[in-house]
Motif scaffolding. Sequence first.
Motif, PDB file in Angstrom:
ATOM      1  N   GLY A 293      15.931  42.599  69.271  1.00 55.61           N
ATOM      2  CA  GLY A 293      16.366  42.648  67.863  1.00 55.61           C
ATOM      3  C   GLY A 293      16.486  44.103  67.560  1.00 55.61           C
ATOM      4  N   LYS A 294      16.495  44.508  66.263  1.00 55.86           N
ATOM      5  CA  LYS A 294      16.655  45.738  65.886  1.00 55.86           C
ATOM      6  C   LYS A 294      15.469  46.306  65.890  1.00 55.86           C
ATOM      7  CE  LYS A 294      16.143  44.268  61.272  1.00 55.86           C
ATOM      8  NZ  LYS A 294      16.864  44.051  59.585  1.00 55.86           N
ATOM      9  N   GLY A 295      14.204  46.091  66.121  1.00 53.43           N
ATOM     10  CA  GLY A 295      12.976  46.925  66.219  1.00 53.43           C
ATOM     11  C   GLY A 295      12.737  47.521  64.762  1.00 53.43           C
ATOM     12  N   PHE A 296      11.685  48.473  64.985  1.00 56.40           N
ATOM     13  CA  PHE A 296      11.234  49.138  63.761  1.00 56.40           C
ATOM     14  C   PHE A 296      10.365  50.314  64.046  1.00 56.40           C
ATOM     15  CE2 PHE A 296       8.308  45.718  64.549  1.00 56.40           C
ATOM     16  CZ  PHE A 296       6.950  46.325  64.675  1.00 56.40           C
ATOM     17  N   GLU A 297      10.182  51.287  63.196  1.00 50.05           N
ATOM     18  CA  GLU A 297       9.120  52.255  63.455  1.00 50.05           C
ATOM     19  C   GLU A 297       7.688  51.731  63.172  1.00 50.05           C
ATOM     20  OE1 GLU A 297       9.619  55.143  64.366  1.00 50.05           O
ATOM     21  OE2 GLU A 297      11.738  55.582  64.164  1.00 50.05           O
ATOM     22  N   MET A 298       7.012  52.276  64.198  1.00 54.62           N
ATOM     23  CA  MET A 298       5.313  51.616  64.111  1.00 54.62           C
ATOM     24  C   MET A 298       4.746  52.632  63.301  1.00 54.62           C
ATOM     25  SD  MET A 298       5.170  49.200  66.495  1.00 54.62           S
ATOM     26  CE  MET A 298       3.364  49.227  66.797  1.00 54.62           C
ATOM     27  N   ASN A 299       4.133  51.860  62.216  1.00 54.57           N
ATOM     28  CA  ASN A 299       3.379  52.505  61.142  1.00 54.57           C
ATOM     29  C   ASN A 299       2.459  51.642  60.456  1.00 54.57           C
ATOM     30  OD1 ASN A 299       4.963  51.457  58.604  1.00 54.57           O
ATOM     31  ND2 ASN A 299       6.503  53.008  59.411  1.00 54.57           N
ATOM     32  N   GLU A 300       1.665  51.808  59.650  1.00 55.32           N
ATOM     33  CA  GLU A 300       0.807  50.906  58.909  1.00 55.32           C
ATOM     34  C   GLU A 300       1.468  49.968  58.072  1.00 55.32           C
ATOM     35  OE1 GLU A 300      -2.485  50.551  59.995  1.00 55.32           O
ATOM     36  OE2 GLU A 300      -2.120  52.332  61.569  1.00 55.32           O
ATOM     37  N   ASN A 301       2.347  50.473  57.493  1.00 56.21           N
ATOM     38  CA  ASN A 301       3.056  49.699  56.460  1.00 56.21           C
ATOM     39  C   ASN A 301       3.816  48.447  57.155  1.00 56.21           C
ATOM     40  OD1 ASN A 301       2.008  51.279  54.286  1.00 56.21           O
ATOM     41  ND2 ASN A 301       4.000  52.566  54.316  1.00 56.21           N
ATOM     42  N   LYS A 302       4.293  48.848  58.209  1.00 60.08           N
ATOM     43  CA  LYS A 302       5.301  47.970  58.896  1.00 60.08           C
ATOM     44  C   LYS A 302       4.218  46.732  59.536  1.00 60.08           C
ATOM     45  CE  LYS A 302       9.290  49.206  58.583  1.00 60.08           C
ATOM     46  NZ  LYS A 302      10.503  48.563  57.714  1.00 60.08           N
ATOM     47  N   LYS A 303       3.152  47.356  59.904  1.00 61.74           N
ATOM     48  CA  LYS A 303       2.109  46.415  60.467  1.00 61.74           C
ATOM     49  C   LYS A 303       1.741  45.258  59.428  1.00 61.74           C
ATOM     50  CE  LYS A 303      -0.101  49.228  64.050  1.00 61.74           C
ATOM     51  NZ  LYS A 303      -1.438  49.862  64.466  1.00 61.74           N
ATOM     52  N   GLY A 304       1.419  45.684  58.312  1.00 60.66           N
ATOM     53  CA  GLY A 304       1.088  44.783  57.243  1.00 60.66           C
ATOM     54  C   GLY A 304       2.236  43.680  57.030  1.00 60.66           C
ATOM     55  N   ALA A 305       3.221  44.481  56.749  1.00 62.78           N
ATOM     56  CA  ALA A 305       4.509  43.700  56.404  1.00 62.78           C
ATOM     57  C   ALA A 305       4.877  42.369  57.531  1.00 62.78           C
ATOM     58  CB  ALA A 305       5.831  44.403  56.293  1.00 62.78           C
ATOM     59  N   TYR A 306       4.680  42.812  58.565  1.00 63.68           N
ATOM     60  CA  TYR A 306       5.095  41.757  59.758  1.00 63.68           C
ATOM     61  C   TYR A 306       4.022  41.038  60.145  1.00 63.68           C
ATOM     62  CZ  TYR A 306       9.333  44.595  59.810  1.00 63.68           C
ATOM     63  OH  TYR A 306      10.656  45.345  59.586  1.00 63.68           O
ATOM     64  N   GLY A 307       2.988  40.994  59.545  1.00 62.46           N
ATOM     65  CA  GLY A 307       1.731  40.248  59.913  1.00 62.46           C
ATOM     66  C   GLY A 307       1.196  40.726  61.034  1.00 62.46           C
ATOM     67  N   LEU A 308       1.401  41.971  61.595  1.00 64.82           N
ATOM     68  CA  LEU A 308       0.565  42.324  62.713  1.00 64.82           C
ATOM     69  C   LEU A 308      -0.737  42.418  63.018  1.00 64.82           C
ATOM     70  CD1 LEU A 308       3.224  45.008  64.225  1.00 64.82           C
ATOM     71  CD2 LEU A 308       3.346  42.614  64.568  1.00 64.82           C
ATOM     72  N   ASP A 309      -1.246  42.604  61.673  1.00 64.52           N
ATOM     73  CA  ASP A 309      -2.631  42.804  61.657  1.00 64.52           C
ATOM     74  C   ASP A 309      -3.308  41.316  61.642  1.00 64.52           C
ATOM     75  OD1 ASP A 309      -2.832  45.296  61.027  1.00 64.52           O
ATOM     76  OD2 ASP A 309      -2.823  44.998  58.687  1.00 64.52           O
ATOM     77  N   SER A 310      -2.729  40.468  61.363  1.00 60.24           N
ATOM     78  CA  SER A 310      -3.324  38.803  61.521  1.00 60.24           C
ATOM     79  C   SER A 310      -3.349  38.610  62.881  1.00 60.24           C
ATOM     80  CB  SER A 310      -2.132  37.871  60.698  1.00 60.24           C
ATOM     81  OG  SER A 310      -2.707  36.592  60.970  1.00 60.24           O
ATOM     82  N   MET A 311      -2.191  38.879  63.659  1.00 64.06           N
ATOM     83  CA  MET A 311      -2.204  38.655  65.239  1.00 64.06           C
ATOM     84  C   MET A 311      -3.391  39.519  65.962  1.00 64.06           C
ATOM     85  SD  MET A 311       1.849  38.284  66.220  1.00 64.06           S
ATOM     86  CE  MET A 311       2.489  39.686  65.312  1.00 64.06           C
ATOM     87  N   GLN A 312      -3.459  40.982  65.301  1.00 65.30           N
ATOM     88  CA  GLN A 312      -4.313  41.505  66.018  1.00 65.30           C
ATOM     89  C   GLN A 312      -5.830  40.991  65.809  1.00 65.30           C
ATOM     90  OE1 GLN A 312      -4.438  45.201  67.354  1.00 65.30           O
ATOM     91  NE2 GLN A 312      -6.217  44.002  68.147  1.00 65.30           N
ATOM     92  N   GLU A 313      -6.271  40.436  64.597  1.00 67.53           N
ATOM     93  CA  GLU A 313      -7.486  39.723  64.254  1.00 67.53           C
ATOM     94  C   GLU A 313      -7.677  38.581  65.151  1.00 67.53           C
ATOM     95  OE1 GLU A 313      -7.358  38.780  60.121  1.00 67.53           O
ATOM     96  OE2 GLU A 313      -7.444  40.914  59.338  1.00 67.53           O
ATOM     97  N   ARG A 314      -6.744  37.865  65.328  1.00 65.87           N
ATOM     98  CA  ARG A 314      -6.564  36.479  66.227  1.00 65.87           C
ATOM     99  C   ARG A 314      -7.006  36.792  67.521  1.00 65.87           C
ATOM    100  NH1 ARG A 314      -5.440  31.799  64.052  1.00 65.87           N
ATOM    101  NH2 ARG A 314      -4.249  31.919  61.758  1.00 65.87           N
ATOM    102  N   SER A 315      -6.268  38.009  68.053  1.00 64.95           N
ATOM    103  CA  SER A 315      -6.779  38.505  69.414  1.00 64.95           C
ATOM    104  C   SER A 315      -8.090  38.665  69.447  1.00 64.95           C
ATOM    105  CB  SER A 315      -5.730  39.467  69.753  1.00 64.95           C
ATOM    106  OG  SER A 315      -5.923  39.886  71.233  1.00 64.95           O
TER     107      SER A 315
END
Length: 342
Positions: A293-315
Amino acid sequence: MNKSTLRWKLLKSILFTALFTGILYFLFVQIGLFLHPGFVSLWFSLLSPLFVMLLVIVLGSYFSYKDTLSIRNRLEDISTQIITLSRGRFTEKIKLTEEDEIGRISFELNELTDKLQKQVTSLQNLANQKADLAEKARGAAIIEERQRLARDLHDAVSQQLFALNMMSSASIKMMDRDIETAKSQMVDVADLASKAQVEMRALLLHLRPIHLSEDTLCVGIRKLVDELEKKSGVTFHLTLDELPELPGGIEENLFRIVQESLGNALRHAEASVIRITVKLKKKQFSLHIKDNGKGFEMNENKKGAYGLDSMQERSDEIGGQFRVSSRPDEGTLVEVRVPLEG
């Protein structure tokens, strides 16, 4: 040779020892000649100290090489074990051969390995207990999920449908006056409809149950991919190793991470190809999800927007290591590594 290595330091000690031994031997011979003239020849008194120095250097180098080789191998074993621990593999240990200082360090490192393995096991047990508690609280979670879905429908799909209605109405009115403008507006309507369809499929993906019922993790992933491939038009490539029976808490969290990642790829990344790899090697589970896909810049705002924090917690709940790497126009890679017990 690097002058900071252990072998260089030992060789330097041998050279000093040989020099000191040669000088002492030379003095001993000279004292013998002084007390007993003709005790040895002049050439012997001059060459024998050099021979003694050479003998000390050769023998010392040979035995020190053998000893340092063993020490170096044992230190490399310790270094390898530390690297292994940093990668989350807690089942491998150092073989203890001698009860010296290095042996004590190796023993303590093995003890640390056992403690880390127990901590990972405790985390996984807690995840299983949490899964049982989550089953009891599923009623409340369903209500919360419905509320979230309603918000997403309003914020995304509902607004897009409203825009579709307005644009299509305008196009109908425009047909009698300017057919070319009307055609252009209808192209925009089709594009917006396609985006709304992708958005709806991503939202429906989150409506799937977070548990696998009677299915294993790999079977659940295959079923999920089969369904998405038919409805989304995205091409999936699966590489799934055969897995042993995993605890329910671990499977549920891993499956939920897969769902969340695929939802992101459909909803945000606009990917056309997604590769999912599940491997098991040396009691180390690894999950890789890569899209184009088009990818994105890695930063804290994007992490929250894409649910990456939730995946981190599950891991984290199952003692795993979670990593996301992405760049604009280069796609996104989601990686999860989990050490398995026994």
